[in-house]
Write an enzyme that holds these catalytic residues in place. Structure first.
Site, short mmCIF file in Angstrom:
data_model
loop_
_atom_site.label_atom_id
_atom_site.label_comp_id
_atom_site.label_asym_id
_atom_site.label_seq_id
_atom_site.Cartn_x
_atom_site.Cartn_y
_atom_site.Cartn_z
N HIS A 194 -13.55 14.71 0.33
CA HIS A 194 -13.12 14.20 1.63
C HIS A 194 -11.65 14.45 1.88
O HIS A 194 -10.88 14.67 0.95
CB HIS A 194 -13.46 12.70 1.77
CG HIS A 194 -12.75 11.80 0.83
ND1 HIS A 194 -11.88 10.83 1.25
CD2 HIS A 194 -12.80 11.69 -0.52
CE1 HIS A 194 -11.42 10.15 0.19
NE2 HIS A 194 -11.97 10.66 -0.88
N CYS A 209 -11.03 13.96 8.16
CA CYS A 209 -12.34 13.89 7.50
C CYS A 209 -13.46 14.54 8.31
O CYS A 209 -14.22 15.35 7.78
CB CYS A 209 -12.68 12.45 7.14
SG CYS A 209 -12.86 11.31 8.54
N HIS A 258 -14.95 6.70 8.39
CA HIS A 258 -14.57 7.82 7.53
C HIS A 258 -15.85 8.51 7.11
O HIS A 258 -16.89 7.87 6.94
CB HIS A 258 -13.82 7.26 6.30
CG HIS A 258 -13.20 8.31 5.44
ND1 HIS A 258 -12.30 9.24 5.90
CD2 HIS A 258 -13.34 8.55 4.11
CE1 HIS A 258 -11.92 10.02 4.89
NE2 HIS A 258 -12.54 9.63 3.80
#
Length: 113
Positions: A80, A17, A68
């Site tokens: 993502h 990510c 994240h």
């Protein structure tokens, strides 16, 4: 889209990510983000409303504490590197909120006319 998820990856062959967002922002704006999500969380301006494409969303999977980072592609969609899907995906923000606890937004680049 579709690039495979690779922990620590930063290339088109595979990305995680934070590596994905680092690559996307430097390629599209010339701004180099820090490499790790925790460090990315400290750059730019905090955003509480008026979400825009290019804003960063910080979240954690519902079952974990690990951070994240996602990229807003519109006020209602995110891009993502999804670990559970094993690839880069774009999805609806509300759908994403089912799997992730959204923790805040940052705008890494502010353009002024």
């Amino acid at each position: 889209l579709g690039v495979r998820y690779v922990w620590g990856g930063t290339t088109h062959a595979g990305s995680d990510c934070s590596g994905l967002l680092q690559r996307v922002l430097v390629d599209s704006t010339g701004v180099l983000l820090p490499r790790h999500t925790g460090d990315q969380r400290r750059v730019g301006a905090r955003v509480t409303d008026d979400l825009r494409a290019g804003d960063l969303l910080f979240a954690a999977p519902r079952s974990q504490k690990v951070g994240h980072v996602l990229l807003m592609t519109s006020p209602t969609t995110v891009l993502h590197a999804c670990r559970t899907e094993h690839r880069v995906i774009e999805e609806d923000l509300a759908e994403n909120a089912v799997r992730y606890r959204h923790q805040g937004y940052r705008r890494p680049v502010t353009f002024r006319p």
